[in-house]
Design a protein around this motif. Structure first.
Motif, PDB file in Angstrom:
ATOM      1  N   CYS A   1      13.010  -1.684   5.129  1.00 20.55           N
ATOM      2  CA  CYS A   1      14.020  -1.749   4.068  1.00 20.55           C
ATOM      3  C   CYS A   1      14.116  -3.149   3.468  1.00 20.55           C
ATOM      4  N   GLU A   2      14.057  -4.167   4.310  1.00 18.45           N
ATOM      5  CA  GLU A   2      14.139  -5.540   3.832  1.00 18.45           C
ATOM      6  C   GLU A   2      12.888  -5.900   3.042  1.00 18.45           C
ATOM      7  N   GLU A   3      11.740  -5.479   3.527  1.00 18.81           N
ATOM      8  CA  GLU A   3      10.479  -5.809   2.861  1.00 18.81           C
ATOM      9  C   GLU A   3      10.404  -5.198   1.460  1.00 18.81           C
ATOM     10  N   HIS A   4      11.009  -4.010   1.289  1.00 19.08           N
ATOM     11  CA  HIS A   4      10.907  -3.310   0.009  1.00 19.08           C
ATOM     12  C   HIS A   4      12.184  -3.391  -0.827  1.00 19.08           C
ATOM     13  N   GLY A   5      13.072  -4.306  -0.464  1.00 19.25           N
ATOM     14  CA  GLY A   5      14.242  -4.572  -1.289  1.00 19.25           C
ATOM     15  C   GLY A   5      15.258  -3.444  -1.359  1.00 19.25           C
ATOM     16  N   LEU A   6      15.473  -2.748  -0.241  1.00 19.16           N
ATOM     17  CA  LEU A   6      16.391  -1.609  -0.239  1.00 19.16           C
ATOM     18  C   LEU A   6      17.794  -1.943   0.263  1.00 19.16           C
ATOM     19  N   LEU A   7      18.033  -3.197   0.639  1.00 14.12           N
ATOM     20  CA  LEU A   7      19.281  -3.495   1.340  1.00 14.12           C
ATOM     21  C   LEU A   7      20.290  -4.321   0.547  1.00 14.12           C
ATOM     22  N   TYR A   8      19.874  -5.374  -0.122  1.00 14.62           N
ATOM     23  CA  TYR A   8      20.832  -6.312  -0.695  1.00 14.62           C
ATOM     24  C   TYR A   8      21.690  -5.639  -1.770  1.00 14.62           C
ATOM     25  N   ASN A   9      23.018  -5.695  -1.581  1.00 14.35           N
ATOM     26  CA  ASN A   9      23.984  -5.103  -2.508  1.00 14.35           C
ATOM     27  C   ASN A   9      23.755  -3.606  -2.730  1.00 14.35           C
ATOM     28  N   GLN A  10      23.255  -2.926  -1.716  1.00 16.43           N
ATOM     29  CA  GLN A  10      23.002  -1.493  -1.801  1.00 16.43           C
ATOM     30  C   GLN A  10      23.513  -0.800  -0.539  1.00 16.43           C
ATOM     31  N   THR A  11      23.740   0.496  -0.657  1.00 20.28           N
ATOM     32  CA  THR A  11      23.995   1.297   0.539  1.00 20.28           C
ATOM     33  C   THR A  11      22.826   2.257   0.712  1.00 20.28           C
ATOM     34  N   GLN A  12      22.468   2.501   1.964  1.00 21.80           N
ATOM     35  CA  GLN A  12      21.373   3.423   2.278  1.00 21.80           C
ATOM     36  C   GLN A  12      21.786   4.322   3.432  1.00 21.80           C
TER      37      GLN A  12
ATOM     38  N   PHE B   1      23.070   1.577   6.005  1.00 21.46           N
ATOM     39  CA  PHE B   1      23.187   0.163   5.689  1.00 21.46           C
ATOM     40  C   PHE B   1      24.178  -0.049   4.549  1.00 21.46           C
ATOM     41  N   GLY B   2      24.912  -1.163   4.626  1.00 19.46           N
ATOM     42  CA  GLY B   2      25.770  -1.577   3.528  1.00 19.46           C
ATOM     43  C   GLY B   2      27.194  -1.054   3.593  1.00 19.46           C
ATOM     44  N   ILE B   3      27.580  -0.378   4.670  1.00 15.73           N
ATOM     45  CA  ILE B   3      28.937   0.154   4.800  1.00 15.73           C
ATOM     46  C   ILE B   3      29.545  -0.416   6.078  1.00 15.73           C
ATOM     47  N   SER B   4      30.629  -1.158   5.946  1.00 19.12           N
ATOM     48  CA  SER B   4      31.206  -1.860   7.098  1.00 19.12           C
ATOM     49  C   SER B   4      32.374  -1.108   7.724  1.00 19.12           C
ATOM     50  N   THR B   5      32.895  -0.090   7.062  1.00 23.78           N
ATOM     51  CA  THR B   5      34.112   0.576   7.531  1.00 23.78           C
ATOM     52  C   THR B   5      33.803   1.643   8.579  1.00 23.78           C
TER      53      THR B   5
ATOM     54  N   ASP C   1      25.566  -4.910  13.032  1.00 23.90           N
ATOM     55  CA  ASP C   1      25.845  -5.613  11.780  1.00 23.90           C
ATOM     56  C   ASP C   1      25.066  -6.916  11.609  1.00 23.90           C
ATOM     57  N   GLY C   2      24.575  -7.494  12.694  1.00 23.07           N
ATOM     58  CA  GLY C   2      23.883  -8.777  12.580  1.00 23.07           C
ATOM     59  C   GLY C   2      22.376  -8.685  12.536  1.00 23.07           C
ATOM     60  N   LEU C   3      21.812  -7.483  12.680  1.00 22.91           N
ATOM     61  CA  LEU C   3      20.363  -7.381  12.855  1.00 22.91           C
ATOM     62  C   LEU C   3      19.579  -7.726  11.587  1.00 22.91           C
ATOM     63  N   VAL C   4      20.053  -7.290  10.439  1.00 24.38           N
ATOM     64  CA  VAL C   4      19.317  -7.577   9.197  1.00 24.38           C
ATOM     65  C   VAL C   4      19.194  -9.081   8.989  1.00 24.38           C
ATOM     66  N   GLU C   5      20.295  -9.797   9.183  1.00 28.62           N
ATOM     67  CA  GLU C   5      20.268 -11.256   9.043  1.00 28.62           C
ATOM     68  C   GLU C   5      19.375 -11.876  10.108  1.00 28.62           C
ATOM     69  N   GLN C   6      19.423 -11.337  11.310  1.00 25.56           N
ATOM     70  CA  GLN C   6      18.605 -11.841  12.416  1.00 25.56           C
ATOM     71  C   GLN C   6      17.115 -11.721  12.100  1.00 25.56           C
ATOM     72  N   LEU C   7      16.757 -10.728  11.281  1.00 24.83           N
ATOM     73  CA  LEU C   7      15.361 -10.519  10.917  1.00 24.83           C
ATOM     74  C   LEU C   7      15.017 -11.108   9.563  1.00 24.83           C
ATOM     75  N   GLY C   8      15.885 -11.999   9.044  1.00 30.63           N
ATOM     76  CA  GLY C   8      15.557 -12.753   7.841  1.00 30.63           C
ATOM     77  C   GLY C   8      16.195 -12.273   6.559  1.00 30.63           C
TER      78      GLY C   8
ATOM     79  N   LYS D   1      19.774 -10.827   4.201  1.00 27.05           N
ATOM     80  CA  LYS D   1      21.167 -11.215   3.961  1.00 27.05           C
ATOM     81  C   LYS D   1      22.065 -10.424   4.913  1.00 27.05           C
ATOM     82  N   PRO D   2      23.252 -10.954   5.262  1.00 25.24           N
ATOM     83  CA  PRO D   2      24.155 -10.219   6.142  1.00 25.24           C
ATOM     84  C   PRO D   2      24.413  -8.809   5.598  1.00 25.24           C
ATOM     85  N   THR D   3      24.183  -7.801   6.433  1.00 24.33           N
ATOM     86  CA  THR D   3      24.291  -6.399   6.012  1.00 24.33           C
ATOM     87  C   THR D   3      24.872  -5.564   7.146  1.00 24.33           C
TER      88      THR D   3
END
Length: 426
Positions: free
Chosen positions: A92-103, A133-137, A289-296, A298-300
């Motif tokens: 997801c990170e490699e193909h731009g599916l995460l930043y400011n998006q929900t999946q 991804f992208g939903i914190s609630t 919640d911290g894994l995306v950032e841990q792998l390079g 943005k916080p997701t």
């Protein structure tokens, strides 16, 4: 004779007789996820080793003892994926599916861990994974749990599984609790089982998972995880429980449920059964919640789960709740003998398939007497055998024999066979 080559220990063939049950389970899961608006993603089974070291944790049993890791011809360290979450995050990170998006995503396929094979635990095993991804609630945490509860209902497993629930709090709260647990357990280090002594230095929360009764007795007076929670995690957990209570989902709070991977925080859960002996977990997951950032990235915020396909199939078989139609692979078996009958049978079967795409029709090939063909028809599991001999060919008729009921065979015109089947196969 050359020595026969056999499958690698713990890596099993799925034979034709077993495939229908796999297809039934996978199809039920696929339809359920589609009905909730989840999209499929497919990742490679081989990844860079560093992906799993950074995500799972270098001092976990998986990384230390269980991964299938090798160097390719370029000298790169590669690993057969031991779990799917890290691969999904990477893709997801490699193909731009995460930043400011929900999946809302799902995947299925083989995972690999080198551990002692036993019933319900294999070195190549299959999982269905779901990641959001992208939903914190907490409502998305609840949706995943409600979705799995609906799956158990559809499969007839509701009374056989129990939901265990916990919260690990924030990373800071978890670190605070970790320190308190280490301080307490250090007093009894010599009394801990061998695995727990090792984990005390590397991954102390896993001591809570110990199956050793003496270690569990020592844990009775250990610090409680929930005494160290931060306010945000308490509120998140309270809202999750409120949704589950409103939905009528029964659960047990298990403060010793910590999961085996380093990336979890806040919600963790497991669906467990007492029907499979020691391999009691059939579905497990939680927040990371911290894994995306841990792998390079943005916080997701993220939450997901994985379920073991082999264990669920074992549970379906143990409880005998597989619908009879699942194991029936053929509806009609078409037998033919005589000059020109083989060709007519093939063309007739093809015509029936075109008119009734839902029918499962097997045409006999290879010749043989009607007696031998009827044996194969019965072995196929078909409900009806369609017999096409010289007399039927001359009269443009076909004889129908019910293989599952004590009924007289009957003959109908080939032109009317389609209508007869439409009524008989209801």
């Amino acid at each position: 004779m050359a020595k026969k080559i056999q499958a690698i220990r713990g890596m099993n063939d799925i034979l034709p007789a077993q495939s229908p049950v796999w297809q039934y389970l996978e199809g039920t899961v696929k339809d359920l996820l589609a009905g909730h608006g989840y999209d499929e993603i497919r990742m490679p089974i081989v990844e860079q080793t560093n992906l799993f070291k950074r995500s799972i944790g270098e001092v976990t049993d998986i990384v230390e003892k269980e991964m299938y890791t090798f160097e390719d011809r370029n000298g790169d360290s590669l690993t057969l994926r031991p779990e799917g979450t890290a691969s999904c995050v990477r893709a997801c990170e490699e193909h731009g599916l995460l930043y400011n998006q929900t999946q809302r995503l799902w995947y299925t396929g083989p995972m690999f861990r080198h551990e002692r094979p036993q019933k319900g635990r294999y070195r190549q095993f299959y999982q269905v994974g779901v990641e959001t991804f992208g939903i914190s609630t907490s409502d998305i945490d609840a949706e995943l749990i409600l979705m799995t509860a609906r799956l158990w209902q559809q499969l007839g497993l509701t009374d056989a599984v129990t939901l265990q629930l916990n919260t690990l709090g924030s990373n800071a709260a978890r670190a605070e609790y970790r320190a308190a647990l280490v301080e307490y357990l250090s007093q009894f280090k010599d009394q801990l089982d061998e695995d727990s002594q090792r984990r005390l230095e590397s991954n102390p929360l896993r001591v809570l998972d110990s199956k050793d009764p003496d270690t569990q007795a020592l844990l009775a007076d250990a610090p409680q995880l929930h005494d160290h929670l931060d306010d945000d995690s308490r509120e998140h957990f309270a809202k999750l429980r409120a949704i589950l209570d409103a939905a009528g989902i029964r659960y047990e709070i298990n403060q010793r449920l910590v999961r085996g991977l380093d990336y979890y925080n806040k919600t963790v859960f497991e669906w467990v059964t007492d029907q499979l002996g020691s391999q009691g977990t059939v579905c497990a997951g939680g927040r990371y919640d911290g894994l995306v950032e841990q792998l390079g990235g943005k916080p997701t915020p993220a939450v997901g789960f994985a379920m073991g396909v082999e264990r669920l199939i074992l549970l379906l078989e143990t409880l005998d709740v597989i619908p009879p139609a699942v194991t029936q692979t053929v509806d009609l078996y078409l037998c033919a003998m005589g000059e020109g009958a083989d060709l007519t049978a093939l063309l007739l079967a093809d015509s029936l398939r075109e008119e009734h795409s839902w029918l499962r029709i097997q045409t006999h090939c290879g010749g043989g007497s009607f007696k031998s063909q009827m044996k194969k028809a019965d072995k196929s599991g078909a409900r009806f055998a369609l017999l096409l001999g010289e007399s039927e060919l001359a009269e443009q008729q076909i004889t129908i024999k019910d293989l599952r009921n004590d009924a007289e065979q009957q003959t109908v015109a080939q032109a009317g066979l389609s209508d007869w089947l439409a009524e008989a196969m209801l």
